[in-house]
Design an enzyme around this catalytic site. Structure first.
Site, PDB file in Angstrom:
ATOM      1  N   ASP A  87       0.867  -1.175   0.000  1.00 20.76           N
ATOM      2  CA  ASP A  87       0.000   0.000   0.000  1.00 20.76           C
ATOM      3  C   ASP A  87       0.905   1.227   0.000  1.00 20.76           C
ATOM      4  O   ASP A  87       2.114   1.137   0.214  1.00 20.76           O
ATOM      5  CB  ASP A  87      -0.965  -0.036   1.195  1.00 20.76           C
ATOM      6  CG  ASP A  87      -2.208   0.825   0.941  1.00 20.76           C
ATOM      7  OD1 ASP A  87      -2.231   1.588  -0.056  1.00 20.76           O
ATOM      8  OD2 ASP A  87      -3.163   0.756   1.746  1.00 20.76           O
ATOM      9  N   ASP A 122      -3.616   7.258  -3.559  1.00 18.76           N
ATOM     10  CA  ASP A 122      -4.922   7.887  -3.774  1.00 18.76           C
ATOM     11  C   ASP A 122      -5.190   8.876  -2.640  1.00 18.76           C
ATOM     12  O   ASP A 122      -4.450   8.920  -1.659  1.00 18.76           O
ATOM     13  CB  ASP A 122      -6.022   6.819  -3.849  1.00 18.76           C
ATOM     14  CG  ASP A 122      -5.964   5.820  -2.697  1.00 18.76           C
ATOM     15  OD1 ASP A 122      -4.856   5.492  -2.233  1.00 18.76           O
ATOM     16  OD2 ASP A 122      -7.035   5.374  -2.240  1.00 18.76           O
ATOM     17  N   CYS A 272     -14.002 -22.613  20.309  1.00 22.36           N
ATOM     18  CA  CYS A 272     -13.243 -22.704  19.063  1.00 22.36           C
ATOM     19  C   CYS A 272     -12.363 -23.945  19.104  1.00 22.36           C
ATOM     20  O   CYS A 272     -11.936 -24.366  20.175  1.00 22.36           O
ATOM     21  CB  CYS A 272     -12.392 -21.442  18.938  1.00 22.36           C
ATOM     22  SG  CYS A 272     -11.220 -21.457  17.591  1.00 22.36           S
ATOM     23  N   CYS A 274      -9.483 -24.219  17.177  1.00 22.44           N
ATOM     24  CA  CYS A 274      -8.184 -23.958  16.565  1.00 22.44           C
ATOM     25  C   CYS A 274      -7.076 -24.461  17.504  1.00 22.44           C
ATOM     26  O   CYS A 274      -7.315 -24.641  18.701  1.00 22.44           O
ATOM     27  CB  CYS A 274      -8.031 -22.480  16.227  1.00 22.44           C
ATOM     28  SG  CYS A 274      -7.352 -21.468  17.548  1.00 22.44           S
ATOM     29  N   CYS A 277      -6.728 -22.583  20.816  1.00 19.59           N
ATOM     30  CA  CYS A 277      -7.824 -22.756  21.777  1.00 19.59           C
ATOM     31  C   CYS A 277      -7.874 -24.182  22.330  1.00 19.59           C
ATOM     32  O   CYS A 277      -8.411 -24.419  23.406  1.00 19.59           O
ATOM     33  CB  CYS A 277      -9.151 -22.373  21.139  1.00 19.59           C
ATOM     34  SG  CYS A 277      -9.210 -20.619  20.724  1.00 19.59           S
TER      35      CYS A 277
HETATM   36  N1  GUN Z   1      -6.354   1.316   3.316  1.00 15.80           N
HETATM   37  C1  GUN Z   1      -7.550   1.533   3.872  1.00 15.80           C
HETATM   38  N2  GUN Z   1      -8.289   2.382   3.126  1.00 15.80           N
HETATM   39  C2  GUN Z   1      -7.520   2.738   2.081  1.00 15.80           C
HETATM   40  C3  GUN Z   1      -7.726   3.595   0.941  1.00 15.80           C
HETATM   41  O1  GUN Z   1      -8.773   4.206   0.767  1.00 15.80           O
HETATM   42  N3  GUN Z   1      -6.694   3.690   0.045  1.00 15.80           N
HETATM   43  C4  GUN Z   1      -5.520   2.998   0.219  1.00 15.80           C
HETATM   44  N4  GUN Z   1      -4.548   3.152  -0.701  1.00 15.80           N
HETATM   45  N5  GUN Z   1      -5.298   2.204   1.275  1.00 15.80           N
HETATM   46  C5  GUN Z   1      -6.286   2.076   2.185  1.00 15.80           C
HETATM   47 ZN    ZN Z   2      -9.312 -20.456  18.494  1.00 11.33          ZN
END
Ligand code: GUN
Ligand code: ZN
Length: 610
Positions: A87, A122, A272, A274, A277
């Site tokens: 990201d 963005d 759970c 898993c 747990c």
């Molecule tokens: N992570 C959570 N929301 C967003 C978003 O609107 N844009 C981007 N690039 N990462 C995010």
């Molecule tokens: Zn669990």
């Protein structure tokens, strides 16, 4: 590149291919904190089979790790050889408001560290931002995505769609970016909606995006927090998500479950199975050091999230995604609101709705009556049903009155409902009954032992599948019926030695064979039920090879997934008959994958007629 494999609702099982790497969708990208991870990327792979992770390139870019990652690359740096998505810092800007990097800089950084999927910087628009601000966010986001695609020609680029809660701005952003060739589209700016359980509005936002991007591209949902809403997001057409909630909730001593969240303090047993747990009691975990406790809870949370994704994939393959969403909607009233909001989009969803499913349908509550399959029935039956004798006879079902001739077809015979109908079901029934009586005179119901004339039954089903008159065109009076030895039900219909259709046992729809195709092709005017393939490949289809979306030139707008179709060449010569796996917009959009599973090509026919 994205390829569609299986589908239910707008949900899809598919394959994303990036170079030599492949990921199966729906896919969860667990968020990795590059500075400190509770669970390492290698563990994610070994323990959960994670093929893809996401991390934040801006955190790396602004930290002492920057040179290390530039030297080693993101895969060696994180110790993960699967797909790494990065990201861009947009979310940090939303949370902390201090991001000072340009779109060009952070894109180039993501490429230099070797990220498999890079994200544009963005501009985050919040749900409560005013119109002018959001308009500016959208404009800037569109311009940055365009810029990114001209800079990063060889990368897999995510194009986030912003627009807050303004329909016109979301649609405008999606439409503008649909024209540029991004690899993945993403719904952005929705974390505040999900954090506040505003799932009804989330449905609108996802649908405004989904309805305006190319169906051949994967759709990512940024920051899909809680596993209880994964099924809903998939049903709406989201193919991937990222989530840091396993770690965030663990930090607050909270456990995720598919039905909601529970606090460690409130448990005296783990609900759970898993490995975490099974190994510990809640009191053991309570007594652990903070770091160890956090890790145990994070692992539990990951087990839950990955299990939910697997459950969803299975549900898509079995045709039970709606049922899972209905179940999850009972975990929180806001999710029920969301499920009900889907009714608004049934017209669009119907275009992608398969003709039938492999498993029966469950009446889960009043929302079932708003499923696209019911909407389709109501539209089609009044257009395409004509009583075979003077008076129409019906059967009563919880989905509404259905003409006896159609009563075995999907979803009527395959629907399980309660004996005691709720008031919505009763109202729905009455309303449909009234519509039928306005059209056909008094509505009469057949007794349980009533036997429908077989020719009338076949003709009515053909009319329902292909349009009025198709039944007469396909079935002359002197047909020869082949029955199942065991059940006595119709299996195949011939005219002399010529195979017209078969009847599918699971949904009672007809499947075309070449002789049926020839008759239907003669009767239906183009473009009805036709898929037009390029002359370049038509010869292969005549030999019985499947039709690939890449070679489809055009297709009837009325074709739905699992419909029986006529494959024709550019001059409308019949080439083959088969089962569509896509609708028109998908056939024209995808450049990979099958569009029609061919049952018989015209050149094969002599092998069946001697
Ligand atoms: N992570 C959570 N929301 C967003 C978003 O609107 N844009 C981007 N690039 N990462 C995010
Ligand atoms: Zn669990």
């Amino acid at each position: 590149m994205y390829e569609l494999k299986e589908r239910d609702g707008l949900g899809r099982c598919g394959l994303i291919t990036i170079g030599k790497k492949r990921v199966e969708t729906p896919v969860l990208f667990p968020v990795i904190n590059p500075k400190m991870s509770l669970v390492s990327p290698a563990e994610l792979r070994e323990m959960f089979g994670a093929r893809a992770i996401i991390t934040n390139s801006y955190i790396i870019y602004r930290s002492e790790l920057r040179d290390f990652f530039l030297e080693n690359g993101i895969h060696r740096g994180l110790g993960f050889n699967g797909v790494v998505m990065t990201d861009s810092g947009t979310f940090q800007d939303y949370v902390y408001g201090d991001v000072d990097v340009s779109n060009e800089e952070i894109l180039s950084f993501q490429e230099r560290i070797g990220s498999d999927i890079v994200t544009v910087l963005d501009v985050f628009s919040r749900p409560d931002d005013d119109y002018e601000r959001v308009r500016a966010c959208v404009e800037e986001t569109v311009s940055r995505v365009r810029n990114a695609l001209s800079l990063a020609k060889n990368s897999y680029v995510v194009a986030p769609i912003q627009g807050a809660l303004y329909k016109d701005l979301r649609v405008k952003c999606a439409k503008a970016l649909a024209k540029v060739n991004a690899s993945i589209y993403a719904v952005g700016g929705v974390v505040p909606l999900m954090e506040n359980y505003r799932f009804g509005e989330l449905v609108d936002v996802i649908m405004w995006v989904k309805m305006n991007i190319p169906p051949s591209k994967p759709l990512h949902l940024f920051g899909a927090g809680h596993p209880m809403m994964f099924a809903l997001a998939v049903l709406l057409g989201c193919d991937s998500f990222d989530s840091a909630s396993y770690a965030k909730f663990a930090r607050d001593d909270r456990l995720l479950t598919p039905m909601g969240t529970v606090h460690l303090k409130s448990l005296d047993q783990f609900p759970c199975e898993c490995p975490m747990c099974m190994k510990y009691e809640p009191s053991d975990v309570m007594e652990m050091e903070k770091k160890e406790r956090e890790r145990v809870l994070a692992l539990h949370n990951l087990y839950i999230m990955f299990a939910e994704i697997r459950r969803i994939r299975t549900a898509i393959k079995e045709g039970r995604l709606w049922e899972i969403v209905a179940l999850r909607a009972r975990s929180h009233p806001r999710l029920l609101d969301a499920l009900r909001r889907l009714g608004k989009y049934k017209r669009y969803m119907e275009r992608f709705e398969p003709m039938s499913r492999y498993s029966g349908m469950l009446y889960t509550g009043p929302e079932t009556l708003h499923r696209p399959i019911i909407y389709r029935y109501e539209r089609r039956v009044f257009e395409r049903y004509r009583p075979s004798s003077g008076t129409a006879l019906f059967r009563k079902t919880i989905l509404g009155p259905v003409p006896v001739e159609l009563s075995h077809t999907y979803p009527f015979a395959q629907c399980e409902g309660p004996d005691d109908w709720d008031s919505s079901a009763r109202r729905h029934f009455k309303r449909l009954e009234r519509r039928f009586s306005e059209r056909l005179g008094m509505v009469k119901y057949a007794g349980d032992d009533y036997q429908v004339d077989e020719l009338a039954l076949l003709r009515a089903i053909a009319d329902y599948q292909f349009g009025l008159g198709s039944g007469d065109a396909l079935f002359p009076k002197h047909i020869r019926i082949v029955r199942s030895k065991r059940t006595g039900k119709i299996r195949a219909v011939y005219e002399g030695e010529m195979h017209i259709v078969s009847m599918r046992a699971e949904d009672f729809f007809l499947t075309l064979h070449i002789w049926g195709g020839i008759k239907l092709h003669r009767y239906l005017r183009p473009p009805s039920y036709r898929v037009v393939v390029s002359n370049k490949v038509a010869e292969l289809n005549r030999e019985g090879k499947n039709v690939f979306a890449k070679f489809v030139l055009d297709c009837d707008d009325n074709i739905r997934p699992r419909d029986e179709v006529l494959v024709v060449d550019e001059s409308d010569e019949l080439v083959a008959v088969g089962k569509a796996t896509m609708n028109r917009e998908e056939m024209l959009s995808f450049s990979r994958g099958m569009a029609v599973k061919v049952r018989e090509g015209v050149n094969e026919v002599h092998r069946h007629t001697h």
